[in-house]
Design a protein around this motif. Structure first.
Motif, PDB file in Angstrom:
ATOM      1  N   UNK A   1      75.577  69.518 151.522  1.00  0.00           N
ATOM      2  CA  UNK A   1      74.219  70.033 151.722  1.00  0.00           C
ATOM      3  C   UNK A   1      73.187  69.157 151.017  1.00  0.00           C
ATOM      4  N   UNK A   2      71.964  69.218 151.533  1.00  0.00           N
ATOM      5  CA  UNK A   2      70.863  68.510 150.885  1.00  0.00           C
ATOM      6  C   UNK A   2      70.699  69.038 149.474  1.00  0.00           C
ATOM      7  N   UNK A   3      70.485  68.122 148.521  1.00  0.00           N
ATOM      8  CA  UNK A   3      70.454  68.511 147.111  1.00  0.00           C
ATOM      9  C   UNK A   3      69.155  68.080 146.448  1.00  0.00           C
ATOM     10  N   UNK A   4      68.883  68.710 145.314  1.00  0.00           N
ATOM     11  CA  UNK A   4      67.824  68.257 144.407  1.00  0.00           C
ATOM     12  C   UNK A   4      68.500  67.476 143.285  1.00  0.00           C
ATOM     13  N   UNK A   5      68.007  66.256 143.044  1.00  0.00           N
ATOM     14  CA  UNK A   5      68.635  65.391 142.044  1.00  0.00           C
ATOM     15  C   UNK A   5      67.588  64.996 141.001  1.00  0.00           C
ATOM     16  N   UNK A   6      67.908  65.233 139.745  1.00  0.00           N
ATOM     17  CA  UNK A   6      67.029  64.867 138.628  1.00  0.00           C
ATOM     18  C   UNK A   6      67.688  63.724 137.849  1.00  0.00           C
ATOM     19  N   UNK A   7      66.912  62.689 137.550  1.00  0.00           N
ATOM     20  CA  UNK A   7      67.432  61.533 136.820  1.00  0.00           C
ATOM     21  C   UNK A   7      66.569  61.330 135.585  1.00  0.00           C
ATOM     22  N   UNK A   8      67.192  61.356 134.397  1.00  0.00           N
ATOM     23  CA  UNK A   8      66.434  61.300 133.160  1.00  0.00           C
ATOM     24  C   UNK A   8      66.760  60.105 132.286  1.00  0.00           C
ATOM     25  N   UNK A   9      65.716  59.550 131.690  1.00  0.00           N
ATOM     26  CA  UNK A   9      65.856  58.436 130.744  1.00  0.00           C
ATOM     27  C   UNK A   9      66.249  58.988 129.380  1.00  0.00           C
ATOM     28  N   UNK A  10      67.388  58.553 128.865  1.00  0.00           N
ATOM     29  CA  UNK A  10      67.885  59.061 127.596  1.00  0.00           C
ATOM     30  C   UNK A  10      68.126  57.950 126.586  1.00  0.00           C
ATOM     31  N   UNK A  11      67.067  57.252 126.199  1.00  0.00           N
ATOM     32  CA  UNK A  11      67.197  56.199 125.192  1.00  0.00           C
ATOM     33  C   UNK A  11      67.084  56.861 123.818  1.00  0.00           C
ATOM     34  N   UNK A  12      68.223  57.051 123.156  1.00  0.00           N
ATOM     35  CA  UNK A  12      68.242  57.818 121.913  1.00  0.00           C
ATOM     36  C   UNK A  12      67.495  57.097 120.790  1.00  0.00           C
ATOM     37  N   UNK A  13      67.391  55.771 120.882  1.00  0.00           N
ATOM     38  CA  UNK A  13      66.476  55.018 120.013  1.00  0.00           C
ATOM     39  C   UNK A  13      66.161  53.698 120.692  1.00  0.00           C
TER      40      UNK A  13
ATOM     41  N   UNK B   1      72.188  72.689 146.219  1.00  0.00           N
ATOM     42  CA  UNK B   1      72.835  71.985 145.108  1.00  0.00           C
ATOM     43  C   UNK B   1      71.839  71.298 144.185  1.00  0.00           C
ATOM     44  N   UNK B   2      72.136  71.325 142.903  1.00  0.00           N
ATOM     45  CA  UNK B   2      71.281  70.705 141.893  1.00  0.00           C
ATOM     46  C   UNK B   2      72.119  69.743 141.066  1.00  0.00           C
ATOM     47  N   UNK B   3      71.661  68.499 140.983  1.00  0.00           N
ATOM     48  CA  UNK B   3      72.334  67.489 140.175  1.00  0.00           C
ATOM     49  C   UNK B   3      71.395  67.056 139.050  1.00  0.00           C
ATOM     50  N   UNK B   4      71.977  66.741 137.900  1.00  0.00           N
ATOM     51  CA  UNK B   4      71.213  66.227 136.762  1.00  0.00           C
ATOM     52  C   UNK B   4      71.940  65.011 136.210  1.00  0.00           C
ATOM     53  N   UNK B   5      71.309  63.861 136.281  1.00  0.00           N
ATOM     54  CA  UNK B   5      71.902  62.602 135.814  1.00  0.00           C
ATOM     55  C   UNK B   5      71.187  62.163 134.546  1.00  0.00           C
ATOM     56  N   UNK B   6      71.938  62.013 133.466  1.00  0.00           N
ATOM     57  CA  UNK B   6      71.386  61.615 132.181  1.00  0.00           C
ATOM     58  C   UNK B   6      71.832  60.187 131.877  1.00  0.00           C
ATOM     59  N   UNK B   7      70.878  59.273 131.829  1.00  0.00           N
ATOM     60  CA  UNK B   7      71.163  57.850 131.571  1.00  0.00           C
ATOM     61  C   UNK B   7      70.976  57.606 130.075  1.00  0.00           C
ATOM     62  N   UNK B   8      72.081  57.553 129.319  1.00  0.00           N
ATOM     63  CA  UNK B   8      72.040  57.575 127.863  1.00  0.00           C
ATOM     64  C   UNK B   8      72.418  56.220 127.276  1.00  0.00           C
ATOM     65  N   UNK B   9      71.566  55.729 126.377  1.00  0.00           N
ATOM     66  CA  UNK B   9      71.845  54.450 125.719  1.00  0.00           C
ATOM     67  C   UNK B   9      70.975  54.345 124.478  1.00  0.00           C
ATOM     68  N   UNK B  10      71.413  53.503 123.540  1.00  0.00           N
ATOM     69  CA  UNK B  10      70.571  53.112 122.414  1.00  0.00           C
ATOM     70  C   UNK B  10      70.221  51.647 122.596  1.00  0.00           C
ATOM     71  N   UNK B  11      68.949  51.336 122.644  1.00  0.00           N
ATOM     72  CA  UNK B  11      68.504  49.954 122.837  1.00  0.00           C
ATOM     73  C   UNK B  11      68.499  49.263 121.475  1.00  0.00           C
ATOM     74  N   UNK B  12      69.684  48.787 121.075  1.00  0.00           N
ATOM     75  CA  UNK B  12      69.878  48.222 119.743  1.00  0.00           C
ATOM     76  C   UNK B  12      69.924  46.693 119.810  1.00  0.00           C
TER      77      UNK B  12
END
Length: 395
Positions: free
Chosen positions: A289-301, A343-354
Motif C-alpha cells: 500500500x501507499x505509505x507515508x515515509x519520514x526521513x530524519x537527520x540524526x547527527x548526534x554531534x 503504512x508509516x515508515x520512519x527512517x533515522x539517519x544517525x552519525x557523528x560527524x567526527x
C-alpha cells in the motif's frame, strides 16, 4: 550518567478528566486570552480546583481585569489565596498560589490562534516551584491540542545535575481545559494529545542530552525503547505486536549495502553510523500500500568534520540530531494514538560527524545509495549527505 527512563515523566503528566481528579490546588496557573481571564469568576473548573469561595473568585477576576494584554508576548500576574477560616477562627489548609497568564492580543496569520510561542515562554518563567495544575481557558475547543502541546514544552525532563533532574522528573503537571459554555473536549482528542505531549517531552530530552551520552549506539537503543513501547500498546488495543517493526543497519554493513553518504559522514567516530528503520502497518494494510515515509537527520554531534567548525560555531551541535529525534517522537505519538490509516515508515539517519584518520576528506568521492557518485567539497555539509541516502532508500 544516563538518559534514564521516561516512565516517571510520562506518568507525571495528565490531561482532561484524569487531570481534574489529580489536580493540586497549592500551585495553579491559569492561562488564556485576557477576555477569558476576566470571566474567571464563572470558571467552575477553576473554582473546584481552588476550592475557592465566590469572594476569592471575584478577587481573581479583579486581578485579571487590572491586567493589560501585550501585543507580542504574554503577561503574568501572581496572587496568593489564604485558606478559608473554620469555626475556631483558625485557618486550615495551605496558601494557594495562583498565577494568571494573559496571552498576547496579536497573532500573525502564520501562527496558531492558541499563541503557543508566547504561552511556552511565559509559562517557563511563571510555573512556580514543584508540581502544578494548569487551567487553560480556551477561546475555542479546537485550540486544546495546540495549547496542551505548548504547555508541556515548558517542562523539560533532563538536566545533568542530579538533584535538579530528580525534581524535574517528579514534577506533576495536570492540565485542565475550560472551553466557552463548558463545551467538553472529546476524550479521543485528549488521548491523542496525551501521546503527542509525551512525545514532545521525549524528543526534548533527546535533544538536551549531550553526545557523550546520546551517541549513535544509544540513539538506536532509544529507537528500540520506542519499538517495545509500541508493541505493548498495539497488543493492548488488540492489534498484532509485529505490526510495528524495527530494522537497524550499522557500521560496515552500511558500506556493504551502498549507503556511502551516511557511512562516509560517520565512519571516523568511535560509535558507528546507523540507519534505523521503523515501520507500522495499520490493520488491513500491507507493504504493497501507499505509505507515508519520514526521513530524519540524526547527527548526534557535528564538528564539521575536516571542514572544522570554529570555537563559536561548534557549541550546541549536540542538537543536530533534532530532526531524527523529532521524527522518532512523531512515530511514537502517531502509532501510539492509532492515527495512521496507511503504512508509516520512519527512517533515522544517525552519525557523528567526527574528525580522525578515517574521516572523509574534501575531494573524496563517495558512491551513494542512489548509485550516484559525489565529490565532497565541504564535510560540514553532512546533513544533505546522510539524508540523500535516506531519501534514496525511501524511494
Amino acid at each position: 550518567m544516563e538518559i534514564g527512563s521516561f516512565d516517571a515523566a510520562d506518568a507525571s503528566l495528565k490531561f482532561g478528566a484524569a487531570a481534574e481528579e489529580a489536580a493540586l490546588n497549592t500551585n495553579v496557573v491559569v492561562v488564556g486570552s485576557l477576555e477569558r481571564l476576566r470571566d474567571a469568576k464563572d470558571c467552575h473548573k477553576l473554582q473546584r480546583v481552588l476550592e475557592a469561595s465566590p469572594d476569592k473568585m471575584q478577587l481573581i477576576t479583579s486581578v485579571a481585569r487590572a491586567m493589560s494584554a501585550k501585543k507580542d508576548g504574554a503577561s503574568a500576574r501572581e496572587l496568593y489565596l489564604l485558606p478559608e477560616p473554620v469555626e475556631t477562627d483558625e485557618r486550615s489548609g495551605s496558601v494557594r498560589r495562583v498565577c494568571l497568564i494573559a496571552l498576547p492580543s496579536a497573532c500573525s496569520r502564520h501562527n496558531s490562534p492558541a499563541r503557543p510561542h508566547a504561552l511556552t515562554s511565559c509559562l517557563k518563567g511563571n510555573a512556580g516551584p514543584g508540581s502544578l495544575t494548569v487551567v487553560a481557558m480556551l477561546d475555542d475547543p479546537s485550540l486544546a491540542f495546540a495549547t496542551g502541546c505548548a504547555i508541556v514544552r515548558a517542562f523539560p525532563t533532563w538536566v545533568a545535575q542530579s538533584s535538579t533532574a530528580a525534581k524535574m522528573q517528579s514534577k506533576k503537571i495536570n492540565v485542565i481545559f475550560d472551553a466557552p459554555d463548558n463545551e467538553a473536549i472529546p476524550e479521543a482528542e485528549i488521548a491523542v494529545l496525551s501521546w503527542a505531549a509525551r512525545a514532545i517531552r521525549f524528543t526534548a530530552r533527546l535533544v538536551d542530552v549531550p553526545c557523550n551520552i546520546l551517541n549513535t549506539t544509544e540513539f538506536v537503543n532509544q529507537a528500540r525503547v520506542v519499538h517495545a513501547l509500541l508493541q505493548s500498546t498495539l497488543q493492548a488495543r488488540g492489534e498484532e505486536a509485529n505490526a510495528v517493526s524495527l530494522e537497524v543497519i550499522t557500521g560496515e554493513d552500511l558500506a556493504a549495502q551502498g549507503f556511502g553518504g551516511l557511512y562516509g559522514v560517520g565512519k571516523a567516530a568511535a560509535h558507528p553510523p546507523a540507519l534505523a528503520i521503523l515501520k507500522y502497518y495499520p490493520p488491513g494494510t500491507s507493504a504493497a500500500d501507499q505509505a507515508t515515509i519520514m526521513v530524519g537527520k540524526g547527527i548526534v554531534y557535528d564538528t564539521g568534520g575536516l571542514s572544522l567548525k570554529g570555537k563559536t560555531g561548534m557549541p550546541g551541535m549536540k542538537k543536530d540530531m533534532g530532526g531524527a529525534g523529532g521524527l522518532l517522537g512523531t512515530f511514537r505519538a502517531a502509532v501510539g494514538a492509532g492515527v495512521p490509516k496507511k503504512p508509516l515508515y520512519c527512517l533515522l539517519c544517525l552519525a557523528e560527524n567526527a574528525i580522525g584518520p578515517l574521516a572523509t576528506r574534501p575531494d573524496d568521492v563517495h558512491t551513494f545509495y542512489s548509485g550516484l557518485t559525489v565529490e565532497i567539497n565541504n564535510t560540514d555539509a553532512e546533513g544533505r549527505l546522510v539524508l540523500s541516502d535516506g531519501l534514496a532508500f525511501a524511494a
